[in-house]
Design a protein around this motif. Structure first.
Motif, short mmCIF file in Angstrom:
data_model
loop_
_atom_site.label_atom_id
_atom_site.label_comp_id
_atom_site.label_asym_id
_atom_site.label_seq_id
_atom_site.Cartn_x
_atom_site.Cartn_y
_atom_site.Cartn_z
N LEU A 68 34.04 41.10 37.13
CA LEU A 68 34.01 42.56 37.15
C LEU A 68 34.54 43.15 35.84
N ARG A 69 35.43 42.44 35.18
CA ARG A 69 35.99 42.96 33.92
C ARG A 69 34.96 42.89 32.79
N ALA A 70 34.21 41.80 32.75
CA ALA A 70 33.20 41.63 31.70
C ALA A 70 31.87 42.27 32.07
N GLY A 71 31.69 42.61 33.35
CA GLY A 71 30.44 43.20 33.80
C GLY A 71 29.30 42.21 33.86
N ASN A 128 42.08 38.09 40.07
CA ASN A 128 42.09 38.40 38.63
C ASN A 128 40.77 38.99 38.13
N GLY A 129 40.19 39.89 38.92
CA GLY A 129 38.98 40.55 38.48
C GLY A 129 37.71 39.75 38.63
N ILE A 130 37.78 38.58 39.28
CA ILE A 130 36.61 37.73 39.46
C ILE A 130 36.33 37.52 40.95
N LEU A 131 35.09 37.76 41.35
CA LEU A 131 34.65 37.51 42.72
C LEU A 131 33.99 36.14 42.77
N ASP A 132 34.46 35.29 43.68
CA ASP A 132 33.86 33.97 43.88
C ASP A 132 33.10 33.97 45.19
#
Length: 451
Positions: free
Chosen positions: A143-146, A125-129
């Motif tokens: 990545l969506r919020a930068g 969902n656009g997040i790298l953990d």
């Protein structure tokens, strides 16, 4: 050591063929699969990674705040050290990691290298953990919020888009393993007493006698101190047959060279850069320039984009690699500048001259050039000659230098006639004050207005 392999030819016919010992080593568990281990054991792989990392980390770098305000690298950990380790990480594991160290207020204090072989990455969902396996520490990049807590750069992988990709060392693993097996075999050969596989034809049915002779051959082959021991047997009772070819015939130099070529190809390096005897000086220099143009420059752009996006943009900073400041590019730059000067002197439009000389302008630079050209056109329409404008600019520069107590440096211009340029330069050598500079240029303008 060498082994015997059974090869099935038909359903009814079989044969025994001798294969080099390093083949058994390669196809067994004797060769490490880890690229990290191969890096330590295979010289050409070690050197290729060192060369790539040294080249990238040695390119001059400027950090800008705004358009032209140059500033220092803002973190305690040196950028060159980080670039070296990140490039090695990408080549070996397919990804590079750098922890963005912050205080409780979110202020970034430093960026620290993290070992890629100790990191796990998940994406949803656009997040790298990110998780450090040894400590259990975690970080997130939205990545969506930068927003970023970890600098992360992944190599390309055709099977997916976000997770660590395929590094050059991974792509050349088979060749590295082959070189390891070939180089390891002589060590094993001599550890075995340099004794090839031997078939003993013994003219006896006595099992004790057969075992006695076998044991004697084994002891003699594996210990130097037994080299001159004597075994008494009945004449003609033993017929030794060597099954293994001589060691010199087992090195397979063709395979060795193919493996080396494949590794250098994967790393984008010419053989001349790894072997000082591979070419003459001129060829080596050309290959070195090609290495920077075709391999290091694209890598630098990749790192610059990632650093600017994930690390520097938040603080209004921007990183640029300055290849033109390197000695290897200076001669090429001088040649291009000379060509540009000749083309513009010949009357070609500046845009055409720049393109023919091999210069590539950014959109911003093209806009500035067009604006400058419009100003020149306005001056030309108002009756101000371009050469006169250059002379006024030279005068202002010279007056400023004299006022500051600095020597008057050379003024470069393509619009001032060479003979006039030389005469002014000679006259300015004697100038000690602003008035002296003014008299030199007043004389020039008076002379130019003389009928």
């Amino acid at each position: 050591m060498d082994g015997l392999r059974e090869v099935k030819l038909t359903d009814s016919v079989k044969t025994i063929t001798s294969v080099p010992g390093w083949v058994d080593l390669l196809t067994s568990d004797g060769v490490p699969d880890s690229v990290a281990t191969l890096y330590k054991r295979v010289p050409i792989l070690f050197r290729a990674i060192q060369l790539r990392c040294d080249a990238l980390s040695s390119v001059p770098v400027n950090i800008y705040k705004g358009e032209e305000n140059e500033v220092e690298w803002p973190y305690p950990t040196k950028l060159g050290e980080l670039l070296w380790r990140w490039e090695a990480s990408c080549l070996l594991s397919g990804a590079a990691f750098g922890e963005l160290v912050t205080n409780k207020s979110g202020y970034r204090k430093d960026i620290r290298y993290r070992n890629p072989f100790d990191m796990s990455v998940k994406y949803a969902n656009g997040i790298l953990d990110f998780r450090q396996n040894s400590s259990g520490a975690t970080w997130k990049n939205d990545l969506r919020a930068g927003t970023y807590e970890m600098f992360y750069l992944a190599e390309y992988d055709p099977s997916q888009d976000v997770l660590p990709g395929v590094g050059a060392a991974v792509a050349s693993t088979i060749d590295a393993k082959l070189l390891y097996a070939i180089s390891k075999f002589p060590e094993m050969y001599f550890e075995g007493g340099a004794m090839p596989v031997t078939l003993l034809g013994i003219d006896s049915n006595d099992r004790n006698e057969i075992e006695r002779i076998q044991n004697w051959f084994k002891r003699s082959a594996t210990a130097v101190k037994n080299a001159f021991r004597v075994l008494g047997v009945r004449a003609g009772s033993i017929n030794p047959v060597t099954l293994t070819p001589p060691l010199k015939d087992l090195s397979f130099p063709e395979l060795n060279e193919i493996a080396k070529d494949n590794i250098t190809m994967a790393f984008g390096i010419k053989q001349t850069l790894l072997d000082s005897e591979a070419a003459n000086y001129a060829t080596a220099q050309e290959d070195r320039l090609s290495f920077y143009e075709d391999t290091i420059k694209p890598r630098a752009r990749l790192f610059a984009d990632a650093l600017n996006t994930q690390l520097l943009a938040r603080d209004g900073l921007r990183l640029e690699f300055k290849f033109n400041e390197m000695d290897i590019f200076q001669e090429d730059e001088n040649d291009r500048a000379d060509l540009l000067n000749k083309l513009t002197t010949a009357g070609l439009p500046i845009e055409v001259a720049l393109e023919l000389a091999g210069y590539e302008l950014s959109d911003e630079q093209s806009s500035m050039l067009n604006s400058h050209q419009d100003q020149l056109d306005e001056r030309r329409d108002s009756g101000v000659e371009p050469q006169d404008e250059e002379l006024r600019k030279w005068q202002r520069m010279a007056e400023k230098r004299v006022k500051e107590g600095k020597p008057i440096r050379e003024f470069e211009s393509t619009r001032i006639e060479p003979s006039l340029h030389g005469a002014i330069s000679g006259a300015l050598e004697e100038a000690q004050s602003v008035d002296d500079v003014k008299r030199v240029f007043e004389g020039v303008f008076d002379w130019r207005g003389y009928p």
